[in-house]
Design an enzyme around this catalytic site. Structure first.
Site, mmCIF file in Angstrom:
data_model
loop_
_atom_site.group_PDB
_atom_site.id
_atom_site.type_symbol
_atom_site.label_atom_id
_atom_site.label_comp_id
_atom_site.label_asym_id
_atom_site.label_seq_id
_atom_site.Cartn_x
_atom_site.Cartn_y
_atom_site.Cartn_z
ATOM 1 N N LYS A 79 0.860 -1.176 0.000
ATOM 2 C CA LYS A 79 0.000 0.000 0.000
ATOM 3 C C LYS A 79 0.904 1.236 0.000
ATOM 4 C CE LYS A 79 -3.908 1.741 2.793
ATOM 5 N NZ LYS A 79 -4.734 1.468 4.007
ATOM 6 N N SER A 154 -9.707 1.206 2.881
ATOM 7 C CA SER A 154 -8.876 2.034 2.038
ATOM 8 C C SER A 154 -7.777 1.256 1.306
ATOM 9 C CB SER A 154 -8.218 3.128 2.893
ATOM 10 O OG SER A 154 -7.350 2.569 3.850
ATOM 11 N N SER A 178 -9.772 -1.144 7.144
ATOM 12 C CA SER A 178 -9.208 -1.020 5.796
ATOM 13 C C SER A 178 -8.422 -2.211 5.265
ATOM 14 C CB SER A 178 -8.341 0.223 5.709
ATOM 15 O OG SER A 178 -9.169 1.329 5.486
#
Ligand code: GLN
Length: 491
Positions: A79, A154, A178
């Site tokens: 990420k 997310s 997330s």
């Protein structure tokens, strides 16, 4: 051999035994990213050169007869919240665009040490704020099961990349869901460990009392391997727990006899898609068939989770994001017109959701309001934690849905922040209480949109959560199904 569908465990074994080279596995993934990611937009940056160098180093270690590490040659995506030396790190925000860090975060260092091959940086909601990946300043990620739908957020790029075979493991972060929420919407496994289990040094901060790092993968075993590689005490992170890291991969066998599975009825109330309720109840019945005993439990304060979280998280983010003052990161300010330029660029630098949170948080922390909002939220948080403490005296693991709905359409919730926040209703209490939580695929809504079973454990109870999920995955085949993309003529 389609290396992109192999598990991390299988890839590491093959690399170690020289059945395949790490370079060959990396190449296969890089080619697949080049041909597929135009549709999905999982990667913000692919580090082809770095990945091939790391892979070659793993192959060289194997050739020298050295131990190449737990994740030898395993292709991993990060990420874009993870700080990476020499590789641009943006948190999917314009304000950080162009920032090339000079160091690696601890989780990244540990992955490299374990022989992982880091393919690049994955798309996400800006500063990890969101539930659909539509808040990325660089455009949304598409769900591999249906390109018109969101992958969840997310860590949407992380979940979609794993689901589409664009990496074997991805790292994500979970502040209010997330890792688990995109895992369930994209049909993969994701674990958010106990708060403090994995170091957050070198992870761009969102809400510091909630943020936690964790892996996403297609199998529970791969999540266990990745967690083992990254977990453990780190003097660089003051909140990191100083407790030995178990060999998670050795704890995955056996049936579930004697295991007490708590089922909180509050998590099956109004708002839950009835098709998801049916799939999750079937999954819990499967746990019982494997020897577990289900126990009805109550988590009465969970209904306050959303309100509590959406005060605490914005309050903490308003403090964390104050550092992006336009001076230290991202901006190149001309000598003249400093003041005006500064204001303008800062406003343009953050997206709408980030600005909303900073305003909300600043408001809640104002002298005079602090007691009414932030302090009150912290008190409710203590009650939520107390509910879990009580529940874990009656059961070993808690089973719930991960998300009340399957993947929704792109754009469907963007105009209504409240509707977006509701997607987190089942994941947030786990962060407020600092507990480990995992989502494992447990079926498809209408036969095509994946959903997941959430398993929550007591503090440092990663083993029981992983063991329960592994037993479930051994007797079900959900994780073997591939998104339709895989059959579109791409090798
Ligand atoms: N969806 C939640 C939010 O928008 C959680 C995000 C996260 O876990 N990073 O804050």
């Amino acid at each position: 051999m389609s290396w992109h569908w192999q598990s991390a465990a299988a890839i590491a074994a093959a690399v170690r035994s020289r059945a395949v080279s790490a370079v060959e596995v990396a190449r296969a993934h890089l080619d697949r990213i080049a041909s597929l990611d135009g549709k999905l937009h999982c990667y913000l940056r692919v580090d082809e050169k770095g990945a091939l160098l790391q892979a070659a180093a793993v192959d060289a270690a194997v050739a020298r007869g050295e131990d190449p590490g737990l994740l030898a040659g395993v292709p991993v995506g990060l990420k874009d919240l993870f700080v990476t030396a020499g590789l641009e790190t943006t948190a999917a925000s314009k304000i950080l665009q162009g920032w090339i860090p000079v160091y690696d975060g601890t989780a990244v260092t540990r992955l490299k040490r374990a022989g992982a091959v880091l393919l690049g940086k994955l798309n996400m909601d800006e500063f990890a704020m969101g539930s659909s990946n539509e808040n990325s300043a660089f455009g949304p990620v598409h769900n591999p099961w249906d390109l018109e739908r969101v992958p969840g957020g997310s860590s949407g790029g992380s979940a979609a990349a794993v689901a589409a075979g664009l990496c074997a493991i991805a790292l994500g972060t979970d502040t209010g869901g997330s890792i688990r929420q995109p895992a369930t919407l994209s049909g993969v496994v994701g674990i958010k460990p106990t708060y403090g289990r994995v170091s957050r040094y070198g992870v761009v901060a969102f809400a510091s009392s909630l943020d936690q790092v964790g892996p996403l993968a297609r199998t529970v075993e791969d999540c266990a391997l990745a967690l083992e590689a990254i977990a453990g005490h780190d003097p660089q992170d003051a909140t990191s727990i100083d407790a030995p890291v178990p060999r998670y991969r050795d704890q995955l066998g056996g049936d579930l006899s004697g295991l007490r599975v708590g089922v909180p009825e509050e998590y099956f109330a109004e708002g839950l898609d009835p098709k998801i309720a049916t799939l999750v109840r079937a999954a819990i019945a499967e746990l019982a068939r494997l020897g577990a005993r289900t126990v009805p439990i109550s988590l009465p304060n969970s209904i306050h989770s959303l309100a509590t979280y959406y005060l605490i998280a914005p309050a903490e983010c308003s403090s964390n994001l104050a550092r992006y003052d336009g001076v230290r990161y991202g901006l190149r300010i001309p000598a003249e017109g400093l003041g005006e330029m500064y204001q303008q660029t800062r406003a343009a630098g953050f997206g709408a959701e980030v600005k909303r949170r900073i305003m909300l948080g600043t408001y809640a922390l104002r002298a005079g309001y602090y007691d009414a909002y932030y302090l009150r939220a912290q008190k409710v948080r203590a009650l939520i934690k107390r509910d879990f403490d009580r529940a874990f005296s009656e059961c070993d693991v808690i089973a719930t849905p991960t998300s009340p709905v399957p993947a929704f359409r792109l754009g469907e919730r963007t105009a209504d922040p409240m509707a977006m926040y509701l997607a987190d209703i089942y994941t947030i209490s786990c962060n407020l209480a600092g507990l480990p939580g995992l989502s494992v695929p447990c079926g498809f809504v209408d036969g095509r949109l994946p959903t997941g079973l959430q398993l929550l454990g007591p503090p440092l109870g990663e083993e029981v959560v992983l063991r329960t999920a592994a037993a479930y995955q051994r007797t079900t085949r959900w994780h073997e199904r591939r998104p339709p993309l895989a059959t579109e003529g791409v090798a």
